[in-house]
Design an enzyme around this catalytic site. Structure first.
Site, PDB file in Angstrom:
ATOM      1  N   SER A 138       0.826  -1.209   0.000  1.00 33.14           N
ATOM      2  CA  SER A 138       0.000   0.000   0.000  1.00 33.14           C
ATOM      3  C   SER A 138       0.861   1.260   0.000  1.00 33.14           C
ATOM      4  O   SER A 138       1.985   1.276   0.488  1.00 33.14           O
ATOM      5  CB  SER A 138      -0.926   0.026   1.217  1.00 33.14           C
ATOM      6  OG  SER A 138      -1.767  -1.104   1.232  1.00 33.14           O
TER       7      SER A 138
HETATM    8  N1  SAH Z   1      -0.747  -4.976   4.045  1.00 33.54           N
HETATM    9  C1  SAH Z   1      -0.025  -5.185   2.810  1.00 33.54           C
HETATM   10  C2  SAH Z   1      -0.807  -4.675   1.617  1.00 33.54           C
HETATM   11  C3  SAH Z   1      -1.150  -5.831   0.804  1.00 33.54           C
HETATM   12  S1  SAH Z   1      -2.211  -5.657  -0.578  1.00 33.54           S
HETATM   13  C4  SAH Z   1       1.360  -4.590   2.841  1.00 33.54           C
HETATM   14  O1  SAH Z   1       1.694  -3.885   3.808  1.00 33.54           O
HETATM   15  O2  SAH Z   1       2.136  -4.825   1.924  1.00 33.54           O
HETATM   16  C5  SAH Z   1      -3.537  -6.731  -0.052  1.00 33.54           C
HETATM   17  C6  SAH Z   1      -3.157  -8.167   0.241  1.00 33.54           C
HETATM   18  O3  SAH Z   1      -4.354  -8.799   0.693  1.00 33.54           O
HETATM   19  C7  SAH Z   1      -2.684  -8.986  -0.962  1.00 33.54           C
HETATM   20  O4  SAH Z   1      -1.460  -9.576  -0.664  1.00 33.54           O
HETATM   21  C8  SAH Z   1      -3.789 -10.041  -1.146  1.00 33.54           C
HETATM   22  O5  SAH Z   1      -3.295 -11.291  -1.606  1.00 33.54           O
HETATM   23  C9  SAH Z   1      -4.345 -10.144   0.261  1.00 33.54           C
HETATM   24  N2  SAH Z   1      -5.717 -10.665   0.375  1.00 33.54           N
HETATM   25  C10 SAH Z   1      -6.793 -10.420  -0.417  1.00 33.54           C
HETATM   26  N3  SAH Z   1      -7.885 -11.081   0.026  1.00 33.54           N
HETATM   27  C11 SAH Z   1      -7.489 -11.767   1.152  1.00 33.54           C
HETATM   28  C12 SAH Z   1      -8.142 -12.656   2.046  1.00 33.54           C
HETATM   29  N4  SAH Z   1      -9.433 -13.000   1.900  1.00 33.54           N
HETATM   30  N5  SAH Z   1      -7.424 -13.162   3.064  1.00 33.54           N
HETATM   31  C13 SAH Z   1      -6.113 -12.857   3.250  1.00 33.54           C
HETATM   32  N6  SAH Z   1      -5.438 -12.037   2.413  1.00 33.54           N
HETATM   33  C14 SAH Z   1      -6.104 -11.499   1.382  1.00 33.54           C
END
Ligand code: SAH
Length: 215
Positions: A64
């Site tokens: 993000s």
């Molecule tokens: N918090 C992260 C941002 C990641 S982007 C960081 O600091 O880098 C969002 C992430 O959510 C992605 O990696 C995606 O695979 C994950 N995601 C999406 N749906 C999800 C679910 N139902 N359970 C767990 N992870 C999920």
């Protein structure tokens, strides 16, 4: 895994720019200043790691935008020792910000490749207390609930019912809720067993929160 004075200088500038954009929690700004964000990105992005932009982390996912991380973290009002559940480990950066603030972090990722990579990486970086789980965030972690705070870092189609149930009374959930192409940041506070208070904040754009797991 180099973190030199140039990187530190860029982080200080980033924290200053986030403060100008309205992030006022000094502990959150300190976390942004201290955590080497460039190490969470592929080498190709080192030079631009401290611009206020989202970046690809593989499997079509992104780390993000720093403003988004700071904004969600500020809404959570983390206090030392609180149990925090993160949905969407991604690069692990947000989990490290929460750990830096003294939270006991539990983080779930549905993509196995990202899960493995980030779990190993954040350990190597020295964040050894963060607990990473491979699974579907819609399910939460009932065995470890209740959580003082829950943060969803993907665009939620609905507020997941099981996560509402895993929130402690008095606890806070921050979730970007889908509204067409954008997501409205919601802060949900659990008042008692059956009552929740909802507050709406700014609009953001996240990758989608998806059901189930993927390899
Ligand atoms: N918090 C992260 C941002 C990641 S982007 C960081 O600091 O880098 C969002 C992430 O959510 C992605 O990696 C995606 O695979 C994950 N995601 C999406 N749906 C999800 C679910 N139902 N359970 C767990 N992870 C999920």
């Amino acid at each position: 895994m180099e973190d030199n004075f140039r990187h530190k200088g860029m982080r200080k500038k980033l924290a200053e720019s986030l403060q100008k954009e309205g992030i006022s929690d000094l502990n959150v700004l300190k976390a942004i200043e201290m955590i080497p964000r460039h190490l969470f990105l592929d080498k190709a992005f080192v030079e631009i790691a401290y611009e206020n932009k989202p970046f690809p982390i593989g499997k079509g996912q992104t780390i993000s935008h720093p403003f988004t991380v700071a904004y969600q973290t500020q809404l959570l009002e983390i206090k030392k020792g609180e149990k925090v559940l993160e949905i969407g480990t991604g690069s692990g950066y947000q989990a490290c910000v929460l750990d830096f603030l003294g939270a006991k972090v539990f983080s779930i990722e549905r993509h196995q490749v990202l899960f493995n990579k980030s779990r190993d990486f954040i350990k190597k970086l020295g964040f050894t207390k963060i607990r990473c789980f491979y699974g579907d965030g819609f399910e939460g972690l009932p065995g470890f609930s209740p959580f003082d705070k829950i943060i969803i870092t993907a665009a939620a189609p609905v507020v997941p019912q099981k996560l509402l149930e895993q929130l402690a009374i008095g606890g806070i959930m921050v979730v970007p809720l889908n509204e067409g192409v954008k997501q409205k940041m919601l802060r949900i506070t659990r008042i008692n067993q059956n009552e929740y208070k909802r507050e709406g904040y700014d609009d953001f754009v996240f990758v989608p929160m998806l059901q189930g797991t993927e390899v």
